[in-house]
Structures are given as C-alpha cells and as structure tokens.
Scaffold this active site. Structure first.
Site: not given
Ligand code: SF4
Length: 343
Positions: A92, A105, A112, A116, A119, A159-160, A191, A214, A216, A290, A333
């Site tokens: 996406e 984006c 991923c 997190c 997410c 994704g990271e 990011s 990120s 947090h 969100n 995300c």
């Molecule tokens: S915030 Fe980014 S790094 Fe963390 S699980 Fe979601 S996509 Fe992966």
C-alpha cells in the site's frame, strides 16, 4: 518464474545488459530515458527495434505495480492506494496533496517483521522485501494514474526501510539520479524504527535526505513493550547512532512521536523525552495516532498533546504537531492492506 525488474537497474546496468546481449551501448541510455518517462510497456519505446523489445519483454518486467484499489479521502484529498505486485502480493501507499506539491508515502517491504504494537503492518509479519524497482514503481504508477509530478517522497509505508537496506539504497540512488528521476535528496524522508547499525551505515553514505526516527517512547521498558526492536537496539544504542548520524551528515534528525492516549502521552513521558534529546540537532513531530482497532489504541486528546509540546519546548526542543491525514480512509501504516486481506 518471476521476470527481472528492469526498473531496479541503473542506466549503466542497462547499458551493460545491451552490450552483453549484442546490442549497441546507446540503447541502454535510450531505454533508461523511457523508463524515467514512466512507460508501462516496452512497446511505448518507439525508437527501439521490435527485435530488441521482444528480447526485453522475454527477460524483464516493466510495469511491476498494478493498482488494485484507490480510495480518496473526502476530508483532505489524501489518496490511499493498494498495489498488486508481479507475484500477487499486495502493498500500500498514500499520496498526500499539499500547497507545495504532492508527497508520496511508499512501502519498502510486503508486511513487516518489526512488530510495533501500534501498527497494522506488523500484524501478519513479513512476506518479502521489495526490489528497488518496485519502490520506484510506486512513484511512476501514481504519477501516471493522477497525471501529476511527485515532489516529495517519504519511506514510511509498510516495512522497515533499513531492514531492506540494499534495495532501499539502490532506490535512493535511482530516484536521485540526475539522468533519471532526478529528485533532490532534500525532498526525501526515510523513517526507521531504530536499527542502529544501519543508521550508521546510512550516515556513511552522507546523503542529504531527512532521517526520521520513530521513537514513540523515551524509556527502555515501555519502548520495548511498544516496539520490540528496542530489545536489540535500546535507547542508548539508538541515541549513539543518532549522534553519529548528525555528526557525520550535519543533518537534523526528526523524531516521530505517535501519541497514544494514556500510554505515552503523560507529562512524565514528555520530560523523559526532553532529557533524552535535549541539545541534539533534532526536531520532534508529535502525531496523534490513527486508531488501530486490533490494538485497542486511541489517539490522545488535543489538550494532552498541547501540554506534551509545551514540556518539550521547555527543554529547548523544536516541536511540531502534525495533522492526522486520511483518518477516514485508514491511511495509517498497514491498515488498508490489512482490511483488504481480511475481506
Ligand atoms: S511501524 Fe514501521 S517498523 Fe514498525 S511494524 Fe509498522 S511498518 Fe514495521
């Protein structure tokens, strides 16, 4: 068998392919020029011989991303895309329209593995890395779809990016190539959830992009609960890498801080953050998250966000409250993809 992704290739690599396959070297530059124009089939390269187009067609895929779904927000003209890849996987992306232009984006992996807890991309784990061509393909596809030119790119979708380091680096080179897409590095934000080793590697590349971390949470115990990556790279390791990054590049780091009601939005948490980054070449973006229904997280109240900002400013940290985009279309995300896969 999956075909090779020609959009991942540099101009030099395509020239080499031409020479190795008995073609003239200049055909490489010609084809690269067409790819940059966003052609979706080799047939559109009108000044190339048919026999060469057939050879290319048999070896490579060009149109590596197809739009599976598009949803535009009524609130703020944010458009969310679901794309289908060559192997049927779904990723996406989001297109945001600002006064100064269009910002996209992009995703860098299918799913991923970072886990997190706030997410939706993390929920199904990772399927695979994207190729550089699939990352830049998201730009070409959206530009064609909307008839626009993109002026900013953020690597902040599923994704990271630093977990797919080589392909992301190749993407950055392709998108920045003056003979190619030619987007200035200053228009790119990468990011990461905080892979400290790779932050140092990226610093050594000395690219003029914006690095966003990120964060947090600014204490190890609670950050580990929110972001399992913190077990491997705790705040000490992460901050060391961030200092290395600013020292080498002399670029300001952006710390992203998603505020979750009652979890990380208290005055105490703001003080911890202020102490951690005080005096650094940095900037903080406060983001009301969100809602993620699966995780039972709620966005913070406006009053808590304003208080949080004030505490940080007390530590001399420049702080911005970012507006929440596309909340009516699951623009956070991984949310749209997750909903699509559940259907
Ligand atoms: S915030 Fe980014 S790094 Fe963390 S699980 Fe979601 S996509 Fe992966």
């Amino acid at each position: 068998m999956l075909k090779k992704d020609i959009r991942s290739y540099s101009c030099e690599a395509i020239e080499n392919f031409m020479v190795e396959n008995g073609e003239k070297k200049f055909r490489g530059k010609q084809l690269y020029g067409w790819i940059v124009k966003g052609i979706q089939s080799f047939d559109e390269a009108i000044n190339m011989p048919k026999s060469l187009k057939e050879k290319l067609e048999a070896t490579f895929i060009l149109d590596n991303i197809k739009i599976a779904k598009r949803v535009t927000s009524d609130k703020d003209r944010t458009t969310k895309y679901l794309y289908e890849l060559q192997d049927g996987h779904i990723i996406e992306g989001v297109l945001m329209s600002y006064k100064h232009g269009y910002s996209i984006c992009v995703s860098t992996q299918v799913g991923c593995k970072m886990g997190c807890t706030f997410c939706a991309s993390a929920i199904g784990g990772i399927e695979r890395n994207l190729t550089a061509g699939e990352i830049i393909g998201q730009l070409y596809t959206v530009e064609k779809d909307m008839g626009i030119k993109i002026s900013n790119v953020v690597l902040m979708g599923s994704g990271e990016p630093l977990d797919n380091y080589e392909e992301v680096l190749q993407f950055l080179k392709l998108v920045n190539d003056p003979k190619g897409y030619n987007l200035g590095m200053r228009h790119i934000t990468l990011s990461t959830c905080g892979i400290a080793d790779k932050i140092k590697d990226l610093a050594d590349e000395n690219m003029q992009l914006t690095l966003a971390i990120s964060l947090h949470c600014a204490n190890d115990e609670e950050r580990t609960a929110l972001m399992p990556v913190n077990k491997k790279y705790n705040l000490t390791a992460l901050m060391k890498a961030c200092h290395y990054y600013t020292d080498v590049t002399n670029r300001r780091i952006t710390f992203e801080y998603g505020l979750i009601a009652g979890v990380n939005d208290t005055e105490e948490r703001a003080k911890e953050l202020g102490k951690l980054i005080q005096g650094m070449l940095c900037h903080v973006n406060l983001i009301p998250i969100n809602q993620v229904i699966e995780r039972d997280y709620q966005p913070s109240k406006e009053s808590s966000i304003a208080k949080f900002k004030k505490v940080l400013e007390g530590y001399g940290v420049t702080t911005t409250i970012r507006r929440e985009l596309g909340s009516d279309i699951n623009a956070a995300c991984g949310q749209l993809r997750k909903n699509h896969l559940d259907d």
